[in-house]
Design an enzyme around this catalytic site. Structure first.
Site, PDB file in Angstrom:
ATOM      1  N   GLY A 134     -68.377 -17.160 -99.816  1.00 34.63           N
ATOM      2  CA  GLY A 134     -69.176 -18.304-101.454  1.00 34.63           C
ATOM      3  C   GLY A 134     -70.472 -17.552-102.216  1.00 34.63           C
ATOM      4  N   SER A 135     -70.185 -15.799-101.579  1.00 29.07           N
ATOM      5  CA  SER A 135     -70.984 -14.755-102.585  1.00 29.07           C
ATOM      6  C   SER A 135     -70.870 -15.061-104.055  1.00 29.07           C
ATOM      7  CB  SER A 135     -70.899 -13.659-102.072  1.00 29.07           C
ATOM      8  OG  SER A 135     -69.732 -12.339-102.387  1.00 29.07           O
ATOM      9  N   ASN A 136     -69.888 -15.216-104.203  1.00 28.26           N
ATOM     10  CA  ASN A 136     -69.799 -15.884-105.998  1.00 28.26           C
ATOM     11  C   ASN A 136     -70.181 -16.680-106.350  1.00 28.26           C
ATOM     12  OD1 ASN A 136     -68.413 -13.607-107.455  1.00 28.26           O
ATOM     13  ND2 ASN A 136     -66.835 -13.638-106.017  1.00 28.26           N
ATOM     14  N   ARG A 182     -48.453 -29.344-101.651  1.00 26.05           N
ATOM     15  CA  ARG A 182     -49.746 -28.532-102.153  1.00 26.05           C
ATOM     16  C   ARG A 182     -50.661 -29.461-103.363  1.00 26.05           C
ATOM     17  NH1 ARG A 182     -47.345 -23.699-104.276  1.00 26.05           N
ATOM     18  NH2 ARG A 182     -49.200 -24.034-105.312  1.00 26.05           N
ATOM     19  N   ASN A 218     -60.897 -18.746-112.927  1.00 21.50           N
ATOM     20  CA  ASN A 218     -60.907 -17.988-111.964  1.00 21.50           C
ATOM     21  C   ASN A 218     -61.545 -16.529-111.503  1.00 21.50           C
ATOM     22  OD1 ASN A 218     -59.953 -17.175-108.912  1.00 21.50           O
ATOM     23  ND2 ASN A 218     -58.109 -15.913-109.761  1.00 21.50           N
ATOM     24  N   HIS A 276     -61.021 -12.681-110.018  1.00 17.78           N
ATOM     25  CA  HIS A 276     -60.158 -11.353-109.432  1.00 17.78           C
ATOM     26  C   HIS A 276     -60.551 -10.024-108.718  1.00 17.78           C
ATOM     27  CE1 HIS A 276     -56.258 -10.264-107.406  1.00 17.78           C
ATOM     28  NE2 HIS A 276     -56.187  -9.503-108.354  1.00 17.78           N
TER      29      HIS A 276
HETATM   30  C1  GRF Z   1     -63.967 -12.281-104.233  1.00 21.79           C
HETATM   31  O1  GRF Z   1     -63.978 -10.794-103.759  1.00 21.79           O
HETATM   32  C2  GRF Z   1     -62.811 -12.731-105.031  1.00 21.79           C
HETATM   33  O2  GRF Z   1     -62.881 -11.718-106.451  1.00 21.79           O
HETATM   34  C3  GRF Z   1     -61.574 -13.233-104.204  1.00 21.79           C
HETATM   35  O3  GRF Z   1     -62.456 -12.932-103.321  1.00 21.79           O
HETATM   36  C4  GRF Z   1     -63.793 -12.857-102.900  1.00 21.79           C
HETATM   37  C5  GRF Z   1     -64.570 -13.741-102.432  1.00 21.79           C
HETATM   38  O4  GRF Z   1     -66.035 -13.555-101.914  1.00 21.79           O
HETATM   39  N1  GRF Z   1     -60.857 -13.961-104.625  1.00 21.79           N
HETATM   40  P1  GRF Z   1     -67.041 -14.148-101.854  1.00 21.79           P
HETATM   41  O5  GRF Z   1     -66.195 -15.779-101.241  1.00 21.79           O
HETATM   42  O6  GRF Z   1     -67.499 -15.687-103.147  1.00 21.79           O
HETATM   43  O7  GRF Z   1     -67.968 -13.848-101.298  1.00 21.79           O
END
Ligand code: GRF
Length: 217
Positions: free
Chosen positions: A13-15, A66, A108, A110
Site C-alpha cells: 500500500g505504498s501507493n 470474479r 490503475n 502499472h
Molecule cells: C506497484 O508497483 C504497483 O504499480 C503494482 O504493484 C505495486 C504495489 O505497490 N501494481 P504498493 O502496494 O502500492 O506499495
C-alpha cells in the site's frame, strides 16, 4: 470537485500512502473513504485505518467467481459513497461488474511503460529484455489487462547492475509522484478521453460538480 475514493490494494500500500499523504497536504482534492483488500494481511489496510479511512477485506475465496467477488466489492464501495475507484497494487483483474458500476472512474497504476510489459513480474521481464528505460503508467481501466487509456507516464533509466528490486524502488518513487497527480487532474475535470488518448485540458474555475472524463471518438 473533491473525489471520494475507494482504494483497492492487495499488498504494502505504498501507493495508497502517497494518495493519503497528498489528500492530507491538499495536493489532492479527495478523501479515501474506504480501503478494500482481497488479502487480510495487506499492510494497506493498516495504512488506511491509521489515516481514518474505513478498511474492509473482501476475500476472493468467499465468492464462486470474479463477477460475484466484484459484486461484493461494488456493494462495499457504494456503501461508503465512493465515486472514484483506485487500483493501487490490486492483484485481481476487475470485471465489467465493477467497471459498469463506475463508468470512466476506475484508475490503475502499472509499474512499466505500457503498452510494453503488461501483467505481473514486470521488473524482471524489463531487465531480461534489455530495455534501457522503464517507468510507470497511470491509466483508466477497461476490460483488458493493463490496456486502458493512458493518463500519465514517468520514465526511469534501467541500469546495468539493476535487480528487479532496485528497479522496482526507482519506479515506485515515480509512481508515488504521478498517481496523486493523475487523480488531481480527474478531480479538476481536466481529462478528456479521445479514443485511446487522454488529453489534459487547461484548468477551469471549480464548478462544484463531479466531472466525469469527457469522451469523444
Ligand atoms: C506497484 O508497483 C504497483 O504499480 C503494482 O504493484 C505495486 C504495489 O505497490 N501494481 P504498493 O502496494 O502500492 O506499495
Amino acid at each position: 470537485m473533491s473525489l471520494t475514493l475507494g482504494v483497492l490494494a492487495s499488498g504494502s500500500g505504498s501507493n495508497l500512502q502517497s494518495i493519503l499523504d497528498a489528500c492530507a497536504t491538499g495536493r489532492l482534492d479527495a478523501r479515501v473513504a474506504v480501503v478494500i483488500s482481497d488479502n487480510v494481511d495487506a499492510f494497506a489496510l493498516q495504512r488506511g485505518r491509521s489515516a481514518g479511512s474505513a478498511a474492509e477485506v473482501v476475500e476472493f475465496t468467499a465468492s464462486p467467481n470474479r463477477e460475484a467477488h466484484d459484486e461484493r466489492v461494488v456493494e462495499a464501495l457504494r456503501r461508503h459513497g465512493v465515486d472514484t475507484v483506485v487500483l493501487a497494487g490490486y492483484m485481481k483483474l476487475v470485471t465489467p461488474v465493477l467497471l459498469d458500476a463506475f463508468p470512466g472512474r476506475v484508475v490503475n497504476i502499472h509499474p512499466a511503460l505500457l503498452p510494453a510489459f503488461p501483467g505481473v513480474h514486470v521488473h524482471g521481464d524489463v531487465i531480461a529484455h534489455g530495455v534501457k528505460f522503464s517507468g510507470c503508467t497511470v491509466h483508466f481501466v477497461d476490460a483488458g489487462m493493463d490496456t486502458g487509456p493512458i493518463i500519465i507516464q514517468a520514465v526511469v533509466p534501467v541500469r546495468d547492475d539493476d535487480t528487479p528490486d532496485t528497479l522496482a524502488s526507482r519506479v515506485l518513487r515515480e509512481e508515488h509522484r504521478i498517481f496523486p497527480q493523475a487523480l488531481q487532474y480527474l478531480a479538476e475535470g481536466r481529462l478528456h478521453v479521445a479514443g485511446r488518448r487522454v488529453l489534459l485540458q487547461p484548468p477551469s474555475p471549480a464548478s462544484g460538480t463531479l466531472h466525469n472524463p469527457t469522451v469523444s471518438s
